[in-house]
Design an enzyme around this catalytic site. Structure first.
Site, mmCIF file in Angstrom:
data_model
loop_
_atom_site.group_PDB
_atom_site.id
_atom_site.type_symbol
_atom_site.label_atom_id
_atom_site.label_comp_id
_atom_site.label_asym_id
_atom_site.label_seq_id
_atom_site.Cartn_x
_atom_site.Cartn_y
_atom_site.Cartn_z
ATOM 1 N N ARG A 89 0.840 -1.201 0.000
ATOM 2 C CA ARG A 89 0.000 0.000 0.000
ATOM 3 C C ARG A 89 0.885 1.265 0.000
ATOM 4 O O ARG A 89 0.538 2.269 -0.615
ATOM 5 C CB ARG A 89 -0.943 0.015 1.214
ATOM 6 N N GLU A 148 2.212 1.687 -3.394
ATOM 7 C CA GLU A 148 1.121 2.196 -4.228
ATOM 8 C C GLU A 148 0.948 3.698 -4.042
ATOM 9 O O GLU A 148 0.673 4.423 -5.002
ATOM 10 C CB GLU A 148 -0.164 1.453 -3.863
ATOM 11 N N SER A 185 14.527 15.333 2.115
ATOM 12 C CA SER A 185 15.567 14.390 2.534
ATOM 13 C C SER A 185 14.975 13.131 3.176
ATOM 14 O O SER A 185 14.008 13.202 3.940
ATOM 15 C CB SER A 185 16.507 15.047 3.536
#
Lengths: 149, 149, 149, 149, 149, 149, 149, 149, 149, 149
Positions: F90, F93, F116
């Site tokens: 997830r 994704e 960063s």
């Protein structure tokens, strides 16, 4: 502890080399084609109890290995998606070069569907030829039409 | 400007659909097997001048395309290393599942070497079967032994 | 010049959006399930002449496109081996997480073989649920036992 | 020392074969579906204490393994992104061929969102059929709409 | 002819640069967060009729493009599985380095399940800092427990 | 002989399960956030002498392992470029769907540069919600502008 | 319509060849190093208004292209993950062969952290050598320590 | 039995951690740069007899390992084509972002050819800087022109 | 138990290093070229009984290993599709840069077909050169014309 | 607008087919080997002004293309990392099967270093043979020793 079929295949290969057994001998003992028998010993097919015991006796396998031969294996015999071994690569090359040709001709004859790789048999033979003997392979797969619903 | 064989293959496929031509008809006109002929039209084989002109006439190709048919193509007919099309995938699967089996049996019969994919022919036929017709394919490749030197 | 089925799929999608057509309407006109019909319009199935003409009329396709709808397509609808789209990925994830489970349970019930993806149908339905409606999908595939030979 | 769940899965598989245990028997003992139970034993789900002890007793697992069964595993059951095993590949093929179809039809019915693979259940059954028995699978996943914010 | 959402995204990007529009302006016009709005304009979310018309007017899109904005897109915004762009790579790196940490901590708090990427929102803010301003991102996703059945 | 950090991580995981230790307890003992502490135990961060000894005592590690905890590890916690585990996927994704959005909005606010992943912190919290509790994650990374030279 | 930076890079390259412009000339006009200037023209850096106009004038670019030069690009200049070009491959090889060495030595000197590729500069010079001139490259990147929190 | 150089590298790394040896100390003992020395110990360079014995004494290696240090190794120090470790990734990123720039500038100065990675040296130094110390790396490679024949 | 040829190759390499054997010595004992002999010892060729026994005696191999040397191996000597070792990579680069050139020139001379890698020999020699000695390699492969059928 | 060398290569290939030009003729006109000349025309080498004009005249190229021939190209002539074309694949296979052999023998003769692919030449000849003509290829590359520093 044997936890997968690969371990059994390795036992069979080790025994085959040290005992000098031939696939054709195994095939005769099992009473099936050399193609199916070899694939089974290499971890691609499922043996019934009697076949597994025959193979076990021939290669000197422990009971646990004989039990694993009767379990449906996770199939696929190659270590990489594109095989590096030259003999096997030639077959991959046939699929790569002739893939669209095979597709076109089966569809022209049968319509949409596939040639089964399950209801399938294969026969490999030497064919004598004065210009150099040939490998003759007959593949036979049931045509399965795409279902409309 | 035609700068690769793919463009010619696309012209052939477009013409084939719009004119309703069959591969078997092309094969008859060329006077060679339907397998070789189809592979040639799909950009995998090299045609001689007469064959190229026959194909050009049949599909209505421009002269430049006819010239390209006589050039040795960059071979390989599939868009991905593992084919997604179900019919072609079944062939890939046969190589994956039976690859090591084919290797073992050819070596058992012939020793170290390969089955040629160049000195090679293929014949695809329908085989009637009451349980469902089958696709029968005969592959014939010269055995080439590894050279020792 | 139309040289592959993708071009026809793109025409259908463009027309679908600009005309606001629904897949269920196409399905009704064709007289087949919305699953098969949609897959056919998306370039995965082969239409017969009448079906192709119906689809052609609905989406306003040229004759050449209607001819292509009757040609068996090169199948596979996804641009990458692992799909990026979240809805489709969830299905890939089901195969990844449950793959070995599905394999074990089908083999426990049927023995060695596969569930066909060709003699196959699919039915997608909304199932009302007070905790949030559910997508209910029924997959039905013929069991094909591995052949022994 | 057991340092990951895979080692436990291997112990379970080894014991399953040598003891001849069936997944349906495990399922009955656990009191949950055979699908969830098998996935759990294959390292994809997390068991509670009682379930883990039941599984441990059935397969003769050491305490350390029983503890690991209660830890959330790193999921994914397949060794390669595209599975080589023919049974599992057919499911991958369904996603590949029907992926865009499933997407279109769920969106047509529900709008933008996904079918959950977490709030999800699966039921695999044999369906008798005179033309050859079928594998019937029902997948049920909650529809989750994309949130607007 | 517009046959996919990418074409619309390209139109939006071209217009954004030549007209000098900011995402925050689009967000204000739409009345939703800048995160959702930008994702929608970049082809990852589905707009309703009014939102699509607002976006269309702002960027000067043709009607066909406005229609496409209301169609659920095939999602995934990156050209490669591992992103090459340094800013986006840093996020991939966070998943790579912290992936197992995130998994452990969510499971320690919630048990087995996932953090939803669908019932999800994201808020990106500048946080002033004397040692150099920081990017502060809040991700909020509903916890979805794995279902037992 | 311990020759890499992975071996230490495996020792920690094995001890964690058999001793039932929680990450929050380790975090308290170390006196740093649970996020940094867990990442460190999972082989992604470098501990100082005192931290390493605390971790060693807690998990019962040998001196050699305690020494390895103080060596900068080869980072990256995932076995594949695209993670298979659903929880971690997830997050992948989110990067895939929102990657270009995040890029656009950070650049709109800060200009060219990156957020960063080194001067970085992460905080994962449960947020109670009547519609289902949520996982709330705050990511904070220093903005680093691209240098012109 | 210009919809991405690549199109601008192609315009620059086409103009560079047909007009015979050198990177060092562009660098002088811009007033920055030849390394930054070249990277910027090749689509990897963001130009300010004046720089963009200078580049636009030099290469004869349309206004739309000049606008795109001021937009932060999606970075990464290579078509494949492992570069095929021999000159660039040698650099990949340096990372492959010396990667772990560089890591060890920077950590031995600085502790855990990275050498920034953002607060970074590069200087490429010819160094005369009787045994054959050498390419001398100085890379300078700020050390960024991992944050503990 | 030691059958590859990796096993020797693992022995060196294990000894380095347990004995607390620094690369700079090894370098001094060998009398060569710390860069070459470290690369050699990490399995990327070939040592002569005396160097190998010095390294063997320092790390307490068996004779067989000392023999292996004198064998040319199979080079390449990274487990994946795209490195996951953040420090090493930054170097990969430099190649990805600046690859075409480096190519253009070396060709502009030298014409067609490459910068050698074999007749090559590297020097890594800390450079004090009030805004944060920097890593300064000098790479020096002989220019090799492409041969015309 | 030896279950594959790799294990034999590792035994040979370990013995070669500890005994200080040279490939040229093995070649002399076998009475074949150093190229074929080395390839055979590295697991790429099949030895006959006498050759295998000679190799076995030289390296002190057990009988089982000598038996494996007489079995056709699964060929392919590289761990990755694109080799990381600089010496081997240069050969890969020659194929990458000159691949299409080799193809064009062989076809111009011979027509459609291939240069065999089976009926093939290779000879590697040092060629003295005042500007630096050269590696001279002669490859000789039978031309195999594509069969028309 | 020509924006890369590939476009020039395509022009040359198109002209070569339509005009029926042979590589050996180009080579004669250029006054260099057919191997270098062909590689140059296929986009892998850089031509000087006179060579470029000769090639331009022969193939009827526009001035812009002639200018591009004098620009160092991005090298690498193959569309995939593992080539699909059978002739080129055989060369890849030689590297795969003989790669470690070539490495061992060059190191045995020369010590650590590489065979240059830059200070390199290739000569392809037909060698008459009663058993079938052979392709004879001589590769000559300068040995470059690894530098110690």
């Amino acid at each position: 502890m044997i936890s997968n079929r690969n371990q059994v295949t390795e036992m069979i290969l080790a025994a085959k080399v040290s005992k000098g057994i031939k696939w054709s001998e195994v095939s005769e003992k099992i009473g099936l084609s050399k193609e199916w028998t070899t694939a089974a010993c290499l971890g691609q097919m499922t043996l019934d109890k009697k076949q597994a015991e025959t193979v076990g006796a021939l290669f000197g396998l422990p009971d646990e290995a004989v039990a694993w031969l009767q379990i449906v294996p996770y199939k696929g015999s190659l270590p990489t998606a594109v095989p590096t071994d030259p003999l096997i690569y030639r077959w991959y090359e046939i699929v790569s070069v002739y893939g669209t040709t095979i597709k076109e001709l089966i569809h022209e004859e049968f319509g949409d569907g596939i040639m089964s790789a399950i209801d399938f048999s294969m026969d490999i033979q030497r064919k004598a030829d004065p210009k150099g003997d040939r490998v003759n392979v007959v593949l036979s797969g049931k045509f399965l039409p795409y279902k409309t619903y």
